[in-house]
Motif scaffolding. Structure first.
Motif: not given
Length: 367
Positions: A250-278
């Protein structure tokens, strides 16, 4: 000097980006740069930056690739590079057989870069059989020592990947037009605390941790999980599986898949937190470094290349690997009391290119 780099294809990824960066640095210093690959969408940029591209199908993981040994040998004899630099296993094997029938005195120097912690077997061992073996982090150096003890320690050179801080300036903010477009495409992201997991859609990236985090955090914070990265055809089933889990939780309003993006810099800058969980150690972790350079906090497992970056640039973001409880506590703490990273000083692109070109010149000088 003349350097020939070999890789499977030129589409996207860290190997490809590194190839372009070294090509650009060679040309800037007045050297000659040649790249051999099966081609791809980055070829026009490569050529525009002064590198010649020679197309050869050296990308298939099949025995048919051995038919490319003779054509590659012809190319090497024709081009007469001082250095042949292999960046992937199939091109490395084809190069190995191509060089065998070239007399020693006419043979170029061979350098490899170990970009990944490959499966440990005879097929992968070819990457450790060059005159110099570049490891992209200390974690990769340890991997080579542990699994390929035949590789002399003196042959291994650690050269960290790097980023251009002008492309990822500290405290960068996307333009108003970018934000407007974002909210038109994804209105659900407006006025939310964005927690972003960048990277291609594969089981290794730890998407399940993100879903569980958002499920817990949404009780207390105005959070939204963003997955930035596309799924190739083979991974479409896994993407469908993830999207079904979002529905089940029941997370449809809380999670978004935006697909492949060429503007990764903008997404990283717009984020409050970035995760690396490999779920497996990253060999380097370029996206972690890019986010930190922009001034965005990153939380990641304390292992592999990501740990090396976080230890130097943002130790507050380190979490014991696979410890979901510790991860939740860390994210909760950083949301309650944000701690922006200091400007990045290490891991600069110029350091990577200078060290690589110096290695080329050192090896040529040995003959």
């Amino acid at each position: 000097m003349k350097v020939m780099q070999l890789l499977p294809e030129l589409n996207s990824g860290g190997v490809e980006r590194g190839t372009l960066e070294i090509g650009r640095a060679l040309v800037a210093k007045g050297h000659e740069s040649v790249v051999v690959s099966n081609g791809g969408r980055l070829v026009p940029q490569l050529q525009q930056e002064g590198t010649r591209h020679l197309q050869l199908a050296i990308h298939k993981k099949s025995l048919s690739s051995l038919f490319k040994v003779r054509p590659l040998r012809r190319l090497i004899l024709q081009e007469q590079p001082d250095i042949v630099h292999v960046r992937s296993r199939v091109p490395a094997w084809i190069t190995y057989f191509a060089l065998r029938k070239i007399p020693q005195k006419n043979r170029p120097h061979l350098i490899s870069t170990v970009h990944g912690m490959y499966s440990v077997n005879a097929y992968s061992a070819i990457m450790t059989k060059a005159e110099r073996v570049i490891a992209v982090s200390d974690s990769v150096v340890d991997y080579i020592h542990q699994h390929y003890p035949h590789c002399p320690k003196s042959s291994i050179v650690r050269i960290y990947r790097g980023i251009n801080l002008k492309e990822f300036p500290y405290a960068y903010q996307p333009s108003a037009a970018w934000w407007n477009t974002l909210y038109q495409l994804f209105p659900q992201l407006e006025n939310k605390t964005l927690i972003t997991l960048p990277g291609r859609i594969t089981r290794l990236k730890g998407h399940e941790y993100l879903l569980n985090l958002i499920s817990e955090l949404k009780q207390e914070f105005n959070v939204h999980g963003v997955v930035v990265g596309g799924a190739d055809e083979k991974k479409q089933g896994y993407l469908d599986e993830l999207q079904q889990r979002v529905v089940d939780m029941d997370l449809q309003e809380y999670v978004t898949f935006v697909g492949h993006r060429s503007d990764i810099r903008e997404w990283l800058a717009a984020s409050d937190l970035v995760l690396s969980l490999s779920t497996q150690p990253e060999t380097f972790g370029r996206t972690t470094l890019e986010a930190l350079a922009l001034g965005t906090a990153v939380v990641g497992w304390n292992r592999g290349g990501v740990a090396e970056i976080l230890n130097r640039c943002y130790p507050a973001g380190l979490v014991e690997p696979e410890n979901a409880e510790a991860l939740f506590k860390k994210i909760h703490q950083l949301l309650a009391t944000p701690m922006p990273p200091a400007p990045v000083q290490d891991f600069q692109l110029s350091q990577m290119t200078d060290q690589t070109l110096a290695l080329y010149q050192e090896v040529i000088g040995l003959r």
